[in-house]
Design a protein around this motif. Structure first.
Motif, short mmCIF file in Angstrom:
data_model
loop_
_atom_site.label_atom_id
_atom_site.label_comp_id
_atom_site.label_asym_id
_atom_site.label_seq_id
_atom_site.Cartn_x
_atom_site.Cartn_y
_atom_site.Cartn_z
N TYR A 436 0.84 -1.26 -0.16
CA TYR A 436 -0.12 0.15 -0.10
C TYR A 436 1.17 1.26 -0.28
O TYR A 436 0.57 2.27 -0.66
CB TYR A 436 -0.87 0.02 1.35
N ALA A 437 1.89 1.35 0.82
CA ALA A 437 2.72 2.32 1.07
C ALA A 437 3.51 2.66 -0.21
O ALA A 437 4.03 3.81 -0.38
CB ALA A 437 3.53 2.38 2.29
N GLY A 438 4.03 1.41 -0.80
CA GLY A 438 4.93 1.76 -1.89
C GLY A 438 4.45 1.80 -3.15
O GLY A 438 5.28 1.89 -4.07
N GLY A 439 3.24 1.91 -3.41
CA GLY A 439 2.77 2.21 -4.69
C GLY A 439 2.32 3.50 -4.89
O GLY A 439 1.64 3.79 -6.00
N HIS A 440 2.17 4.54 -4.40
CA HIS A 440 1.68 5.87 -4.48
C HIS A 440 2.31 6.47 -5.58
O HIS A 440 1.90 7.52 -6.23
CB HIS A 440 1.81 6.72 -3.15
N HIS A 441 3.43 6.11 -6.14
CA HIS A 441 4.03 6.77 -7.40
C HIS A 441 3.95 5.91 -8.47
O HIS A 441 4.38 6.13 -9.56
CB HIS A 441 5.51 7.06 -6.93
N GLU A 442 3.27 4.81 -8.46
CA GLU A 442 2.94 4.22 -9.68
C GLU A 442 1.75 4.66 -10.41
O GLU A 442 1.11 5.48 -9.94
CB GLU A 442 2.68 2.41 -9.38
N ARG A 443 1.63 4.31 -11.84
CA ARG A 443 0.46 4.89 -12.67
C ARG A 443 -0.19 3.91 -13.10
O ARG A 443 0.11 2.58 -13.26
CB ARG A 443 1.24 5.66 -13.86
N MET A 444 -1.26 3.98 -13.42
CA MET A 444 -2.40 2.96 -13.89
C MET A 444 -1.83 2.32 -15.39
O MET A 444 -2.03 1.19 -15.72
CB MET A 444 -3.85 3.50 -14.20
N GLN A 457 -2.13 -4.77 -11.26
CA GLN A 457 -1.24 -5.34 -10.54
C GLN A 457 -1.13 -4.84 -9.20
O GLN A 457 -0.13 -4.92 -8.29
CB GLN A 457 0.29 -5.02 -11.15
N MET A 458 -1.96 -3.59 -9.09
CA MET A 458 -2.03 -2.80 -7.75
C MET A 458 -3.42 -3.06 -6.97
O MET A 458 -4.43 -3.35 -7.36
CB MET A 458 -2.10 -1.37 -8.26
N SER A 459 -3.25 -3.04 -5.74
CA SER A 459 -4.37 -3.15 -4.72
C SER A 459 -5.27 -2.01 -4.83
O SER A 459 -4.62 -0.82 -5.44
CB SER A 459 -4.26 -3.29 -3.17
N VAL A 460 -6.51 -1.87 -4.50
CA VAL A 460 -7.33 -0.95 -4.56
C VAL A 460 -6.63 0.26 -3.54
O VAL A 460 -6.62 1.40 -3.77
CB VAL A 460 -8.92 -1.06 -4.11
N GLN A 461 -6.15 -0.09 -2.38
CA GLN A 461 -5.64 0.73 -1.47
C GLN A 461 -4.56 1.48 -2.02
O GLN A 461 -4.40 2.84 -1.76
CB GLN A 461 -5.28 -0.09 -0.08
N ALA A 462 -3.58 0.95 -2.72
CA ALA A 462 -2.34 1.38 -3.18
C ALA A 462 -2.93 2.62 -4.22
O ALA A 462 -2.20 3.82 -4.27
CB ALA A 462 -1.61 0.43 -3.77
N ARG A 463 -3.71 2.42 -4.82
CA ARG A 463 -4.28 3.28 -6.03
C ARG A 463 -4.93 4.63 -5.16
O ARG A 463 -5.04 5.44 -5.67
CB ARG A 463 -5.24 2.77 -6.93
N ILE A 464 -5.54 4.14 -4.16
CA ILE A 464 -6.42 5.20 -3.46
C ILE A 464 -5.21 6.20 -2.85
O ILE A 464 -5.42 7.39 -2.90
CB ILE A 464 -7.23 4.57 -2.06
N MET A 465 -4.09 5.67 -2.44
CA MET A 465 -3.18 6.35 -1.72
C MET A 465 -2.40 7.24 -2.85
O MET A 465 -1.92 8.43 -2.68
CB MET A 465 -2.07 5.37 -1.17
N GLY A 466 -2.36 6.67 -4.07
CA GLY A 466 -1.73 7.42 -5.13
C GLY A 466 -2.47 8.81 -5.47
O GLY A 466 -1.93 9.93 -5.57
N ILE A 470 -1.25 12.98 -4.86
CA ILE A 470 -1.19 13.73 -5.63
C ILE A 470 -1.90 14.94 -5.36
O ILE A 470 -1.61 16.14 -5.35
CB ILE A 470 -1.50 13.06 -7.05
N PHE A 471 -3.33 14.91 -5.11
CA PHE A 471 -4.06 15.77 -4.62
C PHE A 471 -3.55 16.77 -3.53
O PHE A 471 -3.62 17.78 -3.56
CB PHE A 471 -5.36 15.25 -4.28
N GLU A 472 -2.98 16.07 -2.51
CA GLU A 472 -2.47 17.01 -1.30
C GLU A 472 -1.16 17.73 -2.01
O GLU A 472 -1.17 18.68 -1.46
CB GLU A 472 -1.75 15.67 -0.30
N ALA A 473 -0.15 17.22 -2.84
CA ALA A 473 0.63 17.71 -3.32
C ALA A 473 0.38 19.00 -3.98
O ALA A 473 0.92 20.22 -4.09
CB ALA A 473 1.64 16.93 -4.20
N LEU A 474 -0.71 18.91 -4.86
CA LEU A 474 -1.29 19.98 -5.75
C LEU A 474 -1.84 21.15 -4.81
O LEU A 474 -1.61 22.15 -5.11
CB LEU A 474 -2.31 19.63 -6.75
#
Length: 538
Positions: A436-444, A457-466, A470-474
């Motif tokens: 979950y923590a390691g996937g937030h810089h992956e892309r769909m 290849q990613m869990s829903v949780q990792a995609r949620i964190m992505g 991004i939104f927090e950084a913007l």
């Protein structure tokens, strides 16, 4: 006299209760289950569960249940208990043996009383006042100490008015009632102690996580704020997805442990930033290292301007002998034109250094021209190019403030995060934290970092964190290199990311439909950032 069948049934019930208690994680539900089980197994009409206070000075009312009065206080009932604690000792320090619950706790002894109104050894005046106020008749009492695995009393289980299951009449608690209650109290004490130890370990674990985030925060308060906000937004979106009942995400459900696992992953998603140099993390301008080198560039401009003025003044003095004012004026005008050009170049480099706008080809060429075609004399008297190769590389960054090498350093934090988290011996209910923590810089579309994972290849949780990352950084208003965006601008960019395969489209639809972005904004953004958002086209 208890029948054999009834005793066997109650023993079986006791075993079932013990199994259920070992599975319960919520302390309020655990205490509730203990008291209700004790009432059931002894056919008691009422019961109270006390716990010893942390300072071991008193017994605190935790739960009160009286079936015939339909009374439920404390525990999961949500109704607070306003009764004062029972002191274990008097003002003179002597044991408070007059109260049966205190006596049971102090002496680690079960007390079985047939009728409180005729008992001479204990003070039941409080019980009598309760009966007068409610019309109840408190009769038989069974008070059992709850001992942990070390023999320390951690609470007291008190049952009131054993009832004959056939006639419904109040009776005394039998010896089998007492044995079963004592057995249950022992199991319950162990369950409470285990839950307490688990809670303490979880608190210790979360404190270590906070310690890591404090270390990151000490390096960079910008990143520290990010580490607090991303988990909050992650959980907001995850809860919205959990409540979705139609569409492709309708099957996604979270239990209590799933929520805790995702929460921990959110808190640790950037733990690798402890390895990132602070001058890269906080690089607010293109020339910033440990300080902003634009000051050095400013100094060089001042040097070349003064050198040019001195050159013009010397030439002007040489013309004084021939008394040619027009030639002197021309010299000074030419020098002023050079100085004005350098001032324009300096302002251009200052603006370029901020990194807030995309660099065009013409702007890049102008930086290179200033760097190579302008020269200045160093303190050693050596004529040198105006900008070093490193300064030109930084000032020619097309977007943002980071060079390609610095972006690699920044991106490495996720590699460090994964490496750190995968080395930990995670328990079963937290084993997905690294993913979950390691996937937030992956892309769909598989073009992300560091593993190039696709959506499948990613869990829903990792995609949620992505999406949360991004939104927090913007929208973050405390970044060193830019002000926080307004909601409308950030959502436009997020929509583009959805359309270009950067973020999960189904999750983004929930993010928009459930207005998760707005709930987050109301909690974390400044009022000026919250504007109207156009609905994102699907």
């Amino acid at each position: 006299m208890d029948s054999v069948d009834d005793l066997l049934r109650r023993l079986e019930q006791l075993n079932e209760i013990g199994t259920a208690l070992s599975r319960e994680r919520d302390i309020a539900r655990l205490l509730d289950s203990i008291l209700l089980a004790a009432k059931s197994i002894t056919h008691a009409d009422a019961g109270t569960l006390y716990r010893v206070t942390d300072d071991r000075a008193a017994l605190r009312f935790e739960i009160i249940r009286t079936a015939s009065l339909n009374m439920a206080m404390g525990g999961v009932s949500g109704k607070p208990i306003d009764f004062p604690d029972l002191p274990l000792h008097g003002a003179d320090g002597r044991p408070n043996d007059s109260l049966v619950a205190a006596y049971s706790a102090l002496h680690n002894q079960t007390v079985n009383i047939a009728d409180a109104y005729t008992a001479a050894d204990f003070d039941f005046s409080g019980t009598r006042r309760f009966d007068e106020r409610t019309g109840y008749r408190s009769q038989s009492f069974l008070t059992v100490p709850m001992k942990d695995h070390e023999g320390d009393v951690i609470g007291v289980l008190q049952l009131i008015n054993a009832t004959d299951p056939v006639t419904g009449q109040v009776r005394s608690f039998s010896t089998s009632d007492q044995s079963l209650a004592e057995s249950l109290a022992s199991q319950a004490a162990i369950a409470i102690t285990n839950r307490g130890l688990m809670t303490q370990l979880e608190a210790l674990f979360e404190s270590f996580i906070s310690l890591i985030n404090v270390a990151i925060d000490e390096k960079s308060h910008y990143t520290g704020g990010h580490c607090e906000r991303v988990p909050a937004l992650t959980m907001m979106l995850a809860e919205a997805v959990d409540q979705t009942r139609d569409g492709p995400l309708a099957v996604f459900q979270m239990g209590e442990r799933d929520r805790y696992e995702l929460k921990i992953a959110g808190l640790l998603h950037d733990c690798g930033k402890v390895t990132t140099p602070v001058h890269v993390v906080d690089k607010a301008t293109k020339l910033q290292t440990l300080f902003d080198r634009i000051a050095l560039v400013d100094t060089r401009f001042e040097v070349v301007k003064r050198d040019r003025e001195l050159e013009a003044l010397r030439a002007q003095l040489a013309l004084r002998d021939v008394k040619d004012p027009d030639a002197e004026a021309a010299l000074m005008a030419e020098a002023r034109a050079d100085i004005d050009a350098w001032d324009a170049d300096r302002e251009f480099l200052r603006q370029t250094n901020r990194g807030t706008e995309y660099m065009s080809d013409a702007a890049v060429q102008r930086v290179r021209s200033i760097g190579t075609q302008t020269s200045w004399r160093t303190p050693e008297g050596v004529e040198s190019e105006f900008l070093s190769a490193d300064e030109m590389e930084n000032l020619c960054i097309r977007g943002g403030t980071l060079t390609a090498a610095e972006r690699e350093i920044i991106n490495h934090h996720i590699v460090a995060t994964i490496k750190m988290l995968e080395q930990l011996p995670w328990p079963k209910h937290l084993r997905n934290v690294p993913e979950y923590a390691g996937g937030h810089h992956e892309r769909m579309d598989g073009k992300g970092y560091p593993k190039g994972l696709t959506r499948e290849q990613m869990s829903v949780q990792a995609r949620i964190m992505g999406i949360a990352d991004i939104f927090e950084a913007l929208t973050a208003k405390d970044q060193p290199y830019k002000p926080g965006m307004k909601l409308s601008q950030a959502m436009q960019i997020m929509t583009k990311f959805r359309d270009t395969g950067h973020i999960d489209p189904d999750l983004f639809d929930v993010f928009v439909k459930e207005r998760v972005y707005l709930r987050y904004a109301e909690q974390f953004l400044d009022p000026w950032q919250i504007d109207d958002v156009e609905p994102a086209a699907s």
